[in-house]
Every structure is written in C-alpha cells, then in structure tokens.
Design an enzyme around this catalytic site. Structure first.
Site, PDB file in Angstrom:
ATOM      1  N   ARG A 217       0.845  -1.187   0.000  1.00  0.00           N
ATOM      2  CA  ARG A 217       0.000   0.000   0.000  1.00  0.00           C
ATOM      3  C   ARG A 217       0.882   1.238   0.000  1.00  0.00           C
ATOM      4  O   ARG A 217       1.894   1.296   0.709  1.00  0.00           O
ATOM      5  CB  ARG A 217      -0.931   0.008   1.219  1.00  0.00           C
ATOM      6  CG  ARG A 217      -2.069  -1.010   1.129  1.00  0.00           C
ATOM      7  CD  ARG A 217      -3.048  -0.635   0.020  1.00  0.00           C
ATOM      8  NE  ARG A 217      -4.158  -1.562  -0.141  1.00  0.00           N
ATOM      9  CZ  ARG A 217      -4.207  -2.539  -1.038  1.00  0.00           C
ATOM     10  NH1 ARG A 217      -3.181  -2.739  -1.838  1.00  0.00           N
ATOM     11  NH2 ARG A 217      -5.280  -3.303  -1.144  1.00  0.00           N
ATOM     12  N   HIS A 265       0.614  -0.280 -10.500  1.00  0.00           N
ATOM     13  CA  HIS A 265      -0.292  -1.105  -9.685  1.00  0.00           C
ATOM     14  C   HIS A 265      -0.684  -2.381 -10.440  1.00  0.00           C
ATOM     15  O   HIS A 265      -1.863  -2.713 -10.590  1.00  0.00           O
ATOM     16  CB  HIS A 265      -1.543  -0.321  -9.279  1.00  0.00           C
ATOM     17  CG  HIS A 265      -2.188  -0.864  -8.038  1.00  0.00           C
ATOM     18  ND1 HIS A 265      -2.788  -0.060  -7.095  1.00  0.00           N
ATOM     19  CD2 HIS A 265      -2.333  -2.142  -7.578  1.00  0.00           C
ATOM     20  CE1 HIS A 265      -3.268  -0.814  -6.106  1.00  0.00           C
ATOM     21  NE2 HIS A 265      -2.997  -2.083  -6.389  1.00  0.00           N
TER      22      HIS A 265
END
Length: 302
Positions: A217, A265
């Site tokens: 994250r 991502h």
C-alpha cells in the site's frame, strides 16, 4: 441463492461467466430489491455505498485482498470477507521474486555500452537477506518462493505466527528486521498503525545499498522521506507499485528519480478463473450456516 454484484464498470462481463460457472445454483444480478439478496460480491468502484437496505445479506464478499475502502463504512454491519485467491498469491510472489532477483543479481549494472564488467559478481542467494513486512497469505506466498530459491527470509508479522522456513519477528522488532534487510518487501495492509510506518528514521536503518520493493500500500511510506533516503543511497533503489494517489501524477518526483522504478499497480490482480471458486466456497458455507472464511477483523482493518 440470490447474489448482488457491485464492482467497477466493465467488471460484470469479466466476472459473471466465471462466477456462474463456479456457483450454478446462484442467481447473480446487478440490481433488484436490496432486501431480496442473500449476499453481495463487492469491489471498489461499484454502486453500493449504503449497505443498510441489504438487511438480509449474510455476507459481503470482497474481490480485493485489501478492504481499506470498505471496512470503515458505518452502514456495513454484515460480515465482510476479504479475498484470499491462489492466483493473486502466485502473481504477487512472481512480481516480488522477479524484482528481488533483479536487485540480487545487479542486472542494472550491465549497460550495453561496450564496457566489460566481469569483476562484479553477485553473492549466492543464501548470502542476501530479505525481509518481508506482512506475513498474511500474500507475504507467505512471497516468502515461500524466495526461500525455495535460497534467500534467507525474515518476516514481520502482527500475529507472530510461525511460518515454515522463515524467521518471523513481531512488529516490536521491526527495527531489527529493517537493519538486516538487503532487500525489503512491503506487503502490509493500509491501517492506522501502518500509515507512514517507513519514515525517515526507519528508512535510515536499512543497510547501504538495500533495495525496497513496495507492492503493498502506498500509505506505508513517507514519500518525502523516501526521496531523501534514496539521495543518500539507503535504500539504493525503490520499486514502487502502489501510491497515495493513483494514477501517480505525471509531475510526481518518483517518475524522474533515477533510483525509482514505478510500476502502475500491476503486481497482482484478482483473476476470475482462480477467485470465482473461492467466492463459491464462501457463499456455499454461509448458506449452509457455516462461518465464512477470511472474515475481516473490523478493529484491525483486515
């Protein structure tokens, strides 16, 4: 059973065939009377923000491993299960292993410029300590693949549960784990306890020349502190797949820093073909009166 599907635009065509094949007794739809649904299959970007009308839903099954975008929703009182998907685990393990091997072998040293650099031989994997922050399903998959190659892996885990082949330390020993990490892989969830965890002080604990790989994250790392640390060579390089703002703004300093590799991502994706059977198993369990697997602890946030 009747199940509501709520996810981003375009996900229906991708997921509906796999879900129906895995659970043919299910009636799957994208709309209808909220009180008539037995469960909800959910991913961020869907149209449900108020779960109150879904009073008969026995389970909210997330399609994502991370649940930070939903766990704080005050209207969500139904049981919430996170996704634990073998395809997701495999994808994450392959991503982290690929970048760990690039760091370990020093692949970026060999510019195709006519210079013969045969004096730069890397050590074997057993001499390259790796630390994995977060030893949930993803962290364990990554650690398993790395230990199979020969890397000595230290895991940091809030639970402290033993993992075969891995030296597991509690969060209280984080500084010790960072100090030994020639390769640091971050797989912690986004919670109040993990936000900004890798600040200037902790980044300075890394060995000179260490690599940092973050597919966990973006909130785990203090961006400004990381840029300053990279300028000092500690870490020597950062591979970043997740960010505080996504897409990463085009003018962000990470794009132009010579010691940063940005990936968009893509470290691991929930794949319908491997995740649909997990969803089916959980929904069948709930409808049979059994507890769901992978339930989220609301206090911990994962």
């Amino acid at each position: 059973m009747k199940v509501r599907f709520s996810a981003r635009d375009g996900a229906w065509d991708e997921w509906a065939p796999a879900l129906r094949a895995a659970l043919p007794e299910m009636t799957l739809s994208r709309d209808g009377d909220p009180a008539g649904f037995d469960a909800i299959i959910y991913a961020p970007g869907g149209d449900i923000t108020d779960f109150t009308p879904y009073r008969n839903a026995r389970l909210i099954q997330s399609l994502w491993a991370g649940v930070e975008r939903i766990v704080g929703n005050a209207t969500l009182t139904q049981p919430l299960a996170r996704m634990v998907d073998p395809g997701l685990q495999r994808g994450m393990a392959e991503y982290c292993t690929g970048w760990a091997m690039r760091a370990h072998l020093g692949m970026d040293r060999y510019a195709q410029d006519g210079i013969w650099r045969n004096g730069q031989v890397p050590p074997l994997a057993d001499a390259r300590p790796v630390t994995v922050l977060g030893m949930g399903a993803l962290g364990q998959a990554v650690a398993s693949m790395l230990t199979a190659i020969g890397f000595p892996v230290t895991g940091v885990s809030a639970s402290g549960r033993a993992v075969p082949g891995v030296s597991v330390l509690p969060v209280a020993a984080l500084d010790q784990a960072l100090a030994r990490a020639q390769i640091l892989i971050c797989l912690l969830p986004d919670t109040p306890d993990t936000q900004g965890l890798l600040d200037a002080r902790r980044l300075a604990l890394l060995p000179q020349g260490a690599w940092l790989i973050n597919p966990g994250r973006g909130t785990l790392i203090d961006d400004a502190a990381l840029l300053e640390a990279l300028d000092r060579g500690r870490p020597a390089h950062a591979v970043l797949d997740v960010f505080r703002a996504e897409p990463l703004p085009a003018d962000h300093a990470f794009w132009s820093h010579p010691a940063v590799t940005v990936t968009p991502h893509i470290a691991a994706e929930t794949r319908p073909e491997t995740a649909a059977p997990v969803v089916a198993q959980n929904l069948r369990r709930v409808m049979a009166g059994q507890p769901a697997l992978y339930l989220v602890d609301r206090q911990r946030g994962y």
